[in-house]
Design an enzyme around this catalytic site. Structure first.
Site, PDB file in Angstrom:
ATOM      1  N   ARG A 231       0.862  -1.181   0.000  1.00 43.60           N
ATOM      2  CA  ARG A 231       0.000   0.000   0.000  1.00 43.60           C
ATOM      3  C   ARG A 231       0.897   1.229   0.000  1.00 43.60           C
ATOM      4  O   ARG A 231       1.951   1.225   0.649  1.00 43.60           O
ATOM      5  CB  ARG A 231      -0.857   0.037   1.274  1.00 43.60           C
ATOM      6  CG  ARG A 231      -2.083  -0.817   1.241  1.00 43.60           C
ATOM      7  CD  ARG A 231      -3.124  -0.269   0.271  1.00 43.60           C
ATOM      8  NE  ARG A 231      -4.280  -1.139   0.162  1.00 43.60           N
ATOM      9  CZ  ARG A 231      -4.425  -2.134  -0.709  1.00 43.60           C
ATOM     10  NH1 ARG A 231      -3.482  -2.398  -1.580  1.00 43.60           N
ATOM     11  NH2 ARG A 231      -5.527  -2.857  -0.736  1.00 43.60           N
ATOM     12  N   GLU A 260      -3.692   7.672  -4.677  1.00 40.82           N
ATOM     13  CA  GLU A 260      -4.072   7.078  -5.967  1.00 40.82           C
ATOM     14  C   GLU A 260      -5.453   7.565  -6.368  1.00 40.82           C
ATOM     15  O   GLU A 260      -6.319   7.696  -5.509  1.00 40.82           O
ATOM     16  CB  GLU A 260      -4.103   5.558  -5.847  1.00 40.82           C
ATOM     17  CG  GLU A 260      -2.759   4.956  -5.499  1.00 40.82           C
ATOM     18  CD  GLU A 260      -2.854   3.443  -5.269  1.00 40.82           C
ATOM     19  OE1 GLU A 260      -3.916   2.855  -5.562  1.00 40.82           O
ATOM     20  OE2 GLU A 260      -1.879   2.881  -4.803  1.00 40.82           O
ATOM     21  N   HIS A 278      -1.169   0.618  -9.801  1.00 37.92           N
ATOM     22  CA  HIS A 278      -1.899  -0.288  -8.897  1.00 37.92           C
ATOM     23  C   HIS A 278      -2.679  -1.333  -9.695  1.00 37.92           C
ATOM     24  O   HIS A 278      -3.910  -1.406  -9.620  1.00 37.92           O
ATOM     25  CB  HIS A 278      -2.845   0.492  -7.964  1.00 37.92           C
ATOM     26  CG  HIS A 278      -3.275  -0.341  -6.780  1.00 37.92           C
ATOM     27  ND1 HIS A 278      -3.696   0.192  -5.599  1.00 37.92           N
ATOM     28  CD2 HIS A 278      -3.328  -1.685  -6.601  1.00 37.92           C
ATOM     29  CE1 HIS A 278      -4.008  -0.778  -4.738  1.00 37.92           C
ATOM     30  NE2 HIS A 278      -3.785  -1.930  -5.340  1.00 37.92           N
TER      31      HIS A 278
HETATM   32  C1  8YV Z   1      -7.512  -4.591  -5.861  1.00 43.38           C
HETATM   33  C2  8YV Z   1      -5.772  -4.561  -4.087  1.00 43.38           C
HETATM   34  O1  8YV Z   1      -7.755  -5.321  -6.968  1.00 43.38           O
HETATM   35  O2  8YV Z   1      -6.508  -6.649  -3.361  1.00 43.38           O
HETATM   36  C3  8YV Z   1      -6.106  -5.544  -3.052  1.00 43.38           C
HETATM   37  O3  8YV Z   1      -5.970  -5.211  -1.871  1.00 43.38           O
HETATM   38  O4  8YV Z   1      -5.227  -3.552  -3.813  1.00 43.38           O
HETATM   39  C4  8YV Z   1      -6.084  -4.844  -5.510  1.00 43.38           C
HETATM   40  O5  8YV Z   1      -5.861  -6.173  -5.760  1.00 43.38           O
HETATM   41  C5  8YV Z   1      -7.863  -3.261  -6.275  1.00 43.38           C
HETATM   42  O6  8YV Z   1      -7.702  -2.410  -5.215  1.00 43.38           O
HETATM   43  C6  8YV Z   1      -9.291  -3.271  -6.736  1.00 43.38           C
HETATM   44  O7  8YV Z   1      -9.984  -2.341  -6.081  1.00 43.38           O
END
Ligand code: 8YV
Length: 312
Positions: A231, A260, A278
């Site tokens: 993150r 983001e 991302h």
């Molecule tokens: C998500 C992600 O696909 O799984 C997570 O925590 O950050 C990504 O895989 C993305 O945020 C879709 O909203």
């Protein structure tokens, strides 16, 4: 009676369509007057569909007094207040396992692309600089490097398995020591000091906010690289930008950012960072599997009051 479900987003058209067929589905992103919507529908909604990116803001959760369940698209739950959910008896599911391979592959891709300067090399060949100026500058080898993984969970373990054949030595730091042969470090700063490549694959949230700070970056050092598929919040981003500008570290490969998708424009001016939007889980195959798991969790709750992949 048909269950009323609130979706914070379109998880993917095919899966939104499946839910719309079975449930009384409302899309909050398509509601103009949200306050009027909650006045009318708030008490009827018993399930929320969201994602790691959208989470569930407190001001929405507060308007849903009969909420029973949240099914989220993604593994990160840093934007869902699990304590508040537990206090209200609300169950939450995420989509683990189905995205692990793609996220781990992306981490490895960023590691190689950063050390071998894939984007710079592409430009060198594409732009004619190669013909004009000769070979691009030499890059750094992955083989023989020390890889320090922050967060050896499901994704971190898969990163380690994929990295080992590239000839790296592996160490890790995390909440607990795992039953693995890799070296465990008691502190993040010791891991950063030891590592040539620091790989972030830990959860976001308060416990990890800003743990990669100026001190950790300086311990990683001027021959060190940072890779982040965790993150943006895990990194003190102004400190990272300053470290990249001043060559306190050699480079970074980033899939995630603090703000983001409006990332800090300073990143665009840096030639020692590879930026990825991302999208580690963003393959057709994985996003389909995630969408299906969101629907399957919702249906399992509707059919028998159970979740397939609960987090609380
Ligand atoms: C998500 C992600 O696909 O799984 C997570 O925590 O950050 C990504 O895989 C993305 O945020 C879709 O909203």
């Amino acid at each position: 009676m048909t269950r009323s479900v609130l979706a914070m987003l379109d998880v993917r058209p095919a899966y939104t369509a499946m839910m719309a067929e079975r449930y009384d589905l409302h899309r909050l992103d398509q509601v103009a007057d949200k306050s009027a919507f909650f006045d009318e529908m708030g008490s009827k909604i018993t399930a929320v569909v969201t994602s790691a990116r959208f989470g569930l803001p407190a001001e929405v959760m507060d308007r849903l007094p009969n909420l029973e369940v949240i099914t989220s698209f993604g593994v990160g739950y840093d934007l869902i207040d699990l304590d508040a959910c537990q206090a209200r008896g609300i169950r939450v599911s995420i989509t683990p396992d189905v995205l692990t391979d793609d996220v781990a592959d992306t981490a490895i891709m960023l590691m190689h692309a950063t050390l071998r300067q894939l984007v710079h090399g592409d430009d060198w060949a594409r732009s004619g600089k190669w013909a004009e100026n000769g070979p691009m500058a030499m890059t750094r080898s992955v083989r023989g490097k020390k890889l320090g993984i922050v967060g050896l969970g499901r994704i971190g373990k898969e990163i380690a398995l994929r990295a080992a054949p590239s000839g790296v030595e592996i160490g890790y730091f995390g909440r607990s020591r795992k039953a693995v042969d890799y070296a465990f470090f008691e502190s993040l700063i010791e891991l950063a000091d030891w590592a040539d490549i620091l790989m972030l694959s830990c959860p976001g949230g308060d416990a990890t906010k800003g743990i990669i700070d100026a001190q950790v970056l300086s311990a990683l050092g001027s021959n060190g690289f940072l890779i982040n598929v965790a993150r943006g919040s895990v990194v003190d981003e102004p400190a990272l930008i300053a470290a990249l500008q001043r060559k306190v570290i050699a480079g970074a490969g980033l899939d995630v950012f603090y703000n983001e998708p409006k990332i800090d424009p300073a990143f665009a001016g840096l030639d020692n960072v590879i930026l990825y939007p991302h999208a580690a889980s963003g393959t057709v195959e994985t996003r389909d599997a995630m969408g299906q798991l969101v629907v399957d969790n919702l249906n399992a709750w509707d059919d028998r009051g159970e979740l397939i992949t609960p987090i609380v």
